[in-house]
Design a protein around this motif. Structure first.
Motif, short mmCIF file in Angstrom:
data_model
loop_
_atom_site.label_atom_id
_atom_site.label_comp_id
_atom_site.label_asym_id
_atom_site.label_seq_id
_atom_site.Cartn_x
_atom_site.Cartn_y
_atom_site.Cartn_z
N LEU A 167 13.67 -11.59 -6.38
CA LEU A 167 14.10 -12.22 -5.34
C LEU A 167 13.17 -11.36 -3.99
N THR A 168 12.03 -11.64 -3.17
CA THR A 168 11.64 -9.89 -2.52
C THR A 168 12.06 -10.98 -1.07
N SER A 169 12.55 -10.12 -0.08
CA SER A 169 12.70 -10.01 1.26
C SER A 169 11.99 -9.38 2.38
N ASP A 170 11.38 -9.61 3.30
CA ASP A 170 10.73 -9.34 4.47
C ASP A 170 10.93 -9.76 5.68
N GLN A 171 10.47 -9.32 6.84
CA GLN A 171 11.13 -9.38 8.26
C GLN A 171 12.02 -11.17 8.58
N ARG A 172 10.92 -12.54 7.65
CA ARG A 172 11.34 -13.47 8.03
C ARG A 172 11.45 -14.49 6.83
N ARG A 173 10.58 -13.74 6.01
CA ARG A 173 11.06 -14.64 4.60
C ARG A 173 12.60 -14.33 3.98
N THR A 174 12.42 -14.98 3.17
CA THR A 174 12.68 -14.34 1.03
C THR A 174 12.13 -15.64 0.53
N THR A 175 10.98 -14.68 -0.64
CA THR A 175 10.76 -14.87 -1.89
C THR A 175 11.20 -15.16 -3.07
N CYS A 176 10.10 -16.00 -4.04
CA CYS A 176 10.98 -16.07 -5.18
C CYS A 176 9.67 -15.77 -5.91
N GLN A 177 9.15 -14.72 -6.50
CA GLN A 177 8.20 -13.97 -6.96
C GLN A 177 8.36 -12.99 -8.10
N PRO A 178 7.57 -12.84 -8.72
CA PRO A 178 7.58 -11.45 -9.78
C PRO A 178 7.73 -10.51 -9.08
N HIS A 179 8.47 -9.18 -10.07
CA HIS A 179 8.38 -8.06 -10.03
C HIS A 179 8.38 -7.15 -11.00
N PHE A 180 6.62 -6.25 -10.72
CA PHE A 180 6.41 -5.07 -11.50
C PHE A 180 6.66 -4.04 -11.58
N SER A 181 6.95 -3.38 -12.86
CA SER A 181 7.87 -2.20 -12.57
C SER A 181 6.78 -1.00 -12.30
N SER A 182 5.26 -1.34 -12.54
CA SER A 182 3.63 -0.59 -12.96
C SER A 182 2.60 -1.37 -12.81
N PRO A 183 1.62 -0.74 -12.39
CA PRO A 183 0.37 -1.71 -12.37
C PRO A 183 0.56 -2.17 -14.11
N ALA A 184 0.78 -1.67 -14.90
CA ALA A 184 0.31 -1.44 -16.39
C ALA A 184 0.78 -2.26 -17.26
N GLN A 185 2.43 -3.09 -16.67
CA GLN A 185 2.87 -4.20 -16.95
C GLN A 185 2.60 -5.28 -16.11
N ARG A 186 2.10 -5.07 -14.81
CA ARG A 186 1.70 -6.74 -14.59
C ARG A 186 -0.01 -6.67 -15.21
N MET A 187 -0.88 -5.76 -15.51
CA MET A 187 -2.25 -5.41 -16.06
C MET A 187 -1.67 -6.08 -17.59
N ALA A 188 -0.62 -6.41 -18.75
CA ALA A 188 -0.56 -6.26 -19.68
C ALA A 188 0.16 -8.11 -19.52
N VAL A 189 1.16 -8.52 -18.40
CA VAL A 189 0.91 -9.68 -18.64
C VAL A 189 0.13 -10.66 -17.99
N LEU A 190 -0.87 -10.32 -17.31
CA LEU A 190 -2.20 -11.06 -16.53
C LEU A 190 -3.12 -10.94 -18.03
N LEU A 191 -3.21 -9.89 -19.21
CA LEU A 191 -3.81 -10.29 -19.87
C LEU A 191 -3.46 -10.60 -21.45
N SER A 192 -2.15 -11.13 -20.97
CA SER A 192 -1.69 -11.76 -22.21
C SER A 192 -1.77 -13.40 -22.22
N GLU A 193 -1.31 -13.46 -20.69
CA GLU A 193 -2.08 -14.88 -20.56
C GLU A 193 -2.77 -15.31 -20.63
N SER A 194 -4.19 -14.85 -20.21
CA SER A 194 -5.55 -14.82 -20.39
C SER A 194 -6.25 -15.11 -21.58
#
Length: 315
Positions: A167-194
């Motif tokens: 859960l990520t909250s900002d000044q006006r909204r709370t959203t349910c979205q992925p949170h990545f610890s590093s750009p490398a982790q984000r790239m690995a998820v995208l590549l494996s999915e694609s």
């Protein structure tokens, strides 16, 4: 799929502190259009898939494996579409259901989407082998083991959504979205999915193109209805899935090259191309279940021709 945010369509990065769009154009591009598309998918896809499961139209001449796969496809698409009203609401407003619900609902959507993708791929390969090689590949127990393996793979592939969802909250909204610890982790998820997506698309296109060639080798098998059916399956699957995976690759390029402008473009595009993936879930009953008679006819003709050729050879 692994980048689904609170709108159930992909988002590449967490963006705390980013306020929701204020202008009408931004609202349409990031919220309203995906909500309309997802609403359309829910209203048409849920009754369509339920009708497939209950009625099983034109299935009396299908093989046991084909029937099993089409029921499984309808079930996976139905599971994918049922949570859409909740996702549509949170896309337009706010996430108020807590972290556990966020993780579980996202995981359910991923599992069902992967299950649908794998089932479409298996059904395409099975149809090709059925027409070309004219033999049964699995008995009843074999079909059960195949389905267990298919759903097990889908569950394993969906684990990142369960782990990364926050859960990520900002000044006006709370959203349910992925949170990545590093750009490398984000790239690995995208590549494996694609990678899975490109392999599935390749197998589907290969299977149906070669099936079309086999069917049209002689005038006896030339069926314009079958040609239209196979063409519609290939084009629909390609058009609805390929933009998502191309956007994933653009996201990988943006992260690796540190191009913030391209990354922002991908973040906005994921909402639209992600919504298109769900269109596939309501079109599947029309393309596969309710149009299955053409494939049955092809199998029957090919079997008949094989018997005739064998008898002529013996005589």
């Amino acid at each position: 799929m692994a980048q689904l945010n609170s709108s159930v369509v992909p988002s590449n990065i967490s963006s705390p502190g980013r306020p929701p769009p204020d202008s009408w154009d931004s609202w349409v591009s990031t919220g309203l259009i995906p909500a309309v598309v997802l609403s359309f998918c829910f209203l048409l896809g849920v009754p369509g898939n339920m009708a497939v499961i209950a009625l099983r139209p034109n299935w009396q001449h299908l093989s046991g494996l084909s029937q099993t796969l089409m029921v499984n496809l309808a079930v996976s698409d139905l599971l994918c579409l049922l949570p859409l009203p909740l996702w549509i609401y949170t896309l337009l407003y706010d996430w108020t259901l807590g972290l556990v619900t966020c993780k579980l609902l996202a995981y359910l959507v991923y599992v069902s989407l992967y299950g649908s993708l794998l089932t479409v791929t298996a059904l395409s390969v099975q149809r090709y082998l059925r027409v070309v090689q004219l033999q049964k590949w699995f008995d009843r127990e074999g079909r059960k083991r195949m389905l267990v393996l298919l759903w097990l793979i889908a569950m394993i592939l969906s684990i990142p959504s369960l782990v990364l969802r926050q859960l990520t909250s900002d000044q006006r909204r709370t959203t349910c979205q992925p949170h990545f610890s590093s750009p490398a982790q984000r790239m690995a998820v995208l590549l494996s999915e694609s990678l899975l997506g490109f392999v599935s698309i390749t197998l589907v296109v290969f299977s149906y193109i070669n099936l079309h060639r086999k069917v049209n080798q002689g005038a006896f098998f030339n069926n314009p209805h079958t040609t239209r059916l196979l063409t519609s399956i290939i084009v629909t699957f390609f058009v609805l899935w390929m933009p998502y995976h191309i956007t994933n690759m653009l996201g990988v390029a943006a992260i690796s090259l540190k191009k913030d402008g391209l990354l922002m473009f991908c973040m906005e595009s994921w909402r639209i191309v992600g919504a298109l993936v769900f269109v596939n879930s309501f079109l599947n009953p029309l393309l596969y279940a309710f149009s299955s008679r053409n494939t049955c006819t092809v199998c029957h003709k090919r079997n008949t021709a094989t018997v005739v050729d064998a008898e002529a050879h013996i005589s």
